[in-house]
Design a protein around this motif. Structure first.
Motif, PDB file in Angstrom:
ATOM      1  N   GLU A  85      18.312 -13.849  56.106  1.00 33.10           N
ATOM      2  CA  GLU A  85      18.914 -12.513  56.638  1.00 33.10           C
ATOM      3  C   GLU A  85      18.281 -12.882  58.155  1.00 33.10           C
ATOM      4  O   GLU A  85      19.303 -11.455  58.746  1.00 33.10           O
ATOM      5  N   CYS A  86      17.678 -12.256  58.507  1.00 30.67           N
ATOM      6  CA  CYS A  86      16.617 -11.748  58.972  1.00 30.67           C
ATOM      7  C   CYS A  86      16.544 -13.135  60.132  1.00 30.67           C
ATOM      8  O   CYS A  86      16.471 -13.874  60.324  1.00 30.67           O
ATOM      9  N   CYS A  87      17.223 -11.914  61.587  1.00 32.38           N
ATOM     10  CA  CYS A  87      17.338 -13.213  62.891  1.00 32.38           C
ATOM     11  C   CYS A  87      16.202 -13.318  63.488  1.00 32.38           C
ATOM     12  O   CYS A  87      15.918 -14.799  65.016  1.00 32.38           O
ATOM     13  N   ALA A 108      22.116 -15.985  59.331  1.00 36.53           N
ATOM     14  CA  ALA A 108      21.497 -13.851  59.964  1.00 36.53           C
ATOM     15  C   ALA A 108      21.694 -12.983  60.449  1.00 36.53           C
ATOM     16  O   ALA A 108      22.322 -12.480  61.538  1.00 36.53           O
ATOM     17  N   GLU A 109      22.133 -11.602  59.760  1.00 33.46           N
ATOM     18  CA  GLU A 109      23.103 -10.432  60.718  1.00 33.46           C
ATOM     19  C   GLU A 109      21.863  -9.498  60.680  1.00 33.46           C
ATOM     20  O   GLU A 109      22.095  -8.595  61.246  1.00 33.46           O
ATOM     21  N   TYR A 110      20.771  -9.641  60.340  1.00 38.65           N
ATOM     22  CA  TYR A 110      19.603  -8.790  60.844  1.00 38.65           C
ATOM     23  C   TYR A 110      18.083  -8.529  61.277  1.00 38.65           C
ATOM     24  O   TYR A 110      17.813 -10.055  61.697  1.00 38.65           O
ATOM     25  N   VAL A 111      17.965  -7.771  62.573  1.00 37.25           N
ATOM     26  CA  VAL A 111      16.469  -8.000  63.282  1.00 37.25           C
ATOM     27  C   VAL A 111      15.731  -6.629  62.809  1.00 37.25           C
ATOM     28  O   VAL A 111      16.465  -5.779  61.680  1.00 37.25           O
ATOM     29  N   VAL A 112      14.485  -6.903  62.579  1.00 33.80           N
ATOM     30  CA  VAL A 112      13.487  -6.082  61.932  1.00 33.80           C
ATOM     31  C   VAL A 112      12.595  -6.000  63.192  1.00 33.80           C
ATOM     32  O   VAL A 112      12.538  -6.494  64.104  1.00 33.80           O
ATOM     33  N   TYR A 136      18.017  -3.783  61.751  1.00 35.87           N
ATOM     34  CA  TYR A 136      19.200  -3.351  62.591  1.00 35.87           C
ATOM     35  C   TYR A 136      20.038  -4.259  61.986  1.00 35.87           C
ATOM     36  O   TYR A 136      19.436  -5.707  61.992  1.00 35.87           O
ATOM     37  N   LYS A 137      21.454  -3.853  62.123  1.00 35.68           N
ATOM     38  CA  LYS A 137      22.466  -5.252  61.819  1.00 35.68           C
ATOM     39  C   LYS A 137      22.074  -5.507  63.522  1.00 35.68           C
ATOM     40  O   LYS A 137      22.487  -4.826  64.602  1.00 35.68           O
ATOM     41  N   ARG A 138      22.079  -6.857  63.706  1.00 39.10           N
ATOM     42  CA  ARG A 138      21.826  -7.392  65.308  1.00 39.10           C
ATOM     43  C   ARG A 138      23.622  -7.240  65.793  1.00 39.10           C
ATOM     44  O   ARG A 138      25.008  -7.431  65.089  1.00 39.10           O
TER      45      ARG A 138
END
Ligand code: AHM
Ligand code: MG
Length: 334
Positions: A85-87, A108-112, A136-138
């Motif tokens: 889910e995290c890119c 994957a839609e999110y960054v951390v 955050y949403k990318r």
């Protein structure tokens, strides 16, 4: 008997309240929960294995890197890769953001953003440390590589934020913008269990938390406010681990300050990894978070990954009072 609600159960139940939820944020939060358990295990045996001490290098902001900093960073990256889910991840311990390899059939839609081990100067002396994260949403096209614009978003754009405090017990506190909840790790079952539901911080409190050793390096208005805290006989508590210091005031009320000093003219704490996630949690718990120049932290433009910010956060009445001091005394300077 009260029913135990585990972190996994809680995030799945919370997700069901939102019809448009796809479950991807839920899976991402579970990845973070897993990383927290692994880091917790290592923090707890830190005195027993050869993982204490300095790594011998410095991170991008010039701080000495502890071995456990690196370990926590690696585990965070590894676990965030599990669900797909995290890119991308930007970390206090990495010079540049990194892209995570895609998981087949996943978009994957999110960054951390993360400070994997905050307060790491405390590790060698058995004092509490923490992990901080923001999600955050990318923004960039999901079919292409992750971009810096995906990370350089204002705090107001965060979809979730949280911290883990490795203290006398280990607690994970997080928000997705609908209040704040805390989960204590039960080591007997290896699960984070709901222990602090819908946390609301006191409007005021008896604690102030600041590195008083820098007093003479603070601006006049900040010195006057700190004098005021002392005049009121507030209790000074400063652990030197932001997560621990903030956790205290979340429950007992108070104010945390890291203003500009001569050594750190822009402040020491990092906007992306430390200030924004903690500001979102504080606001969601009913508190306030501003800079020493009185801007709302979550509204600050993020221009670079390792940007620093000054910060004053905590109980709303106390932050309001600090603001009045700054307005009054900064007007008298120059
Ligand atoms: P770190 O992320 O390198 O551990 O530094 C952040 C820590 C905060 O947890 C804490 O509030 C602050 O640095 C303490 O700094 P100082 O020793 O200057 O008071
Ligand atoms: Mg750190």
């Amino acid at each position: 008997m009260t029913k135990i609600v585990t972190l996994d159960e809680f995030i799945i139940t919370s997700q069901k309240k939102y019809n448009d939820a796809t479950g991807s944020l839920t899976r991402l939060l579970r990845d973070i929960g897993l990383a927290a358990k692994i880091v917790n295990r290592e923090v707890n045996k830190a005195g027993l294995v050869n993982i204490l001490g300095l790594d011998g290098s410095e991170n991008i902001t010039g701080d000495e890197v502890q071995k456990l900093d690196i370990y926590a960073n690696e585990k965070m990256i590894e676990c965030l890769g599990y669900s797909g889910e995290c890119c991308g991840i930007a970390s206090e311990e990495l010079e540049e953001f990194i892209e995570l390899p895609p998981v087949p059939s996943k978009k994957a839609e999110y960054v951390v953003v993360t400070d994997p081990l905050d307060g790491s100067s405390n590790i060698d002396v058995n004092v509490s440390v923490g992990t901080i994260f923001g999600i955050y949403k990318r923004l960039s096209d999901p079919s292409g590589p992750v971009q810096s614009e995906d990370f350089l978003q204002k705090g107001t754009e965060m979809v979730a934020a949280g911290y883990v405090l490795y203290g006398t017990s280990t607690i994970l506190v997080y928000t997705t913008g609908n209040g704040v909840n805390g989960f204590t790790l039960d080591p007997t079952i290896g699960e984070f269990c709901l222990s602090h539901k819908d946390i609301k911080m006191p409007n005021s409190g008896n604690y102030y938390s600041v590195n008083q050793g820098y007093y003479l390096k603070f601006d006049l208005e900040m010195r006057r406010y700190i004098d005021h805290c002392s005049d009121l006989n507030l209790r000074l508590r400063y652990i030197g681990s932001m997560v621990s210091d903030i956790h205290r005031i979340m429950f007992q009320g108070g104010i945390f300050l890291y203003p500009n000093t001569r050594k750190y003219p822009q402040g020491k704490l990092r906007l992306l990894y430390e200030c924004n996630p903690m500001a979102m949690i504080i606001e969601q718990a009913g508190g306030r978070a501003v800079t020493a120049t009185l801007e709302r932290v979550l509204d600050l433009e993020v221009k670079s990954l390792h940007q620093k910010a000054t910060i004053v956060m905590g109980s709303p009445d106390m932050v309001d009072e600090m603001i009045r001091f700054v307005e009054k005394y900064s007007a008298t300077v120059g």
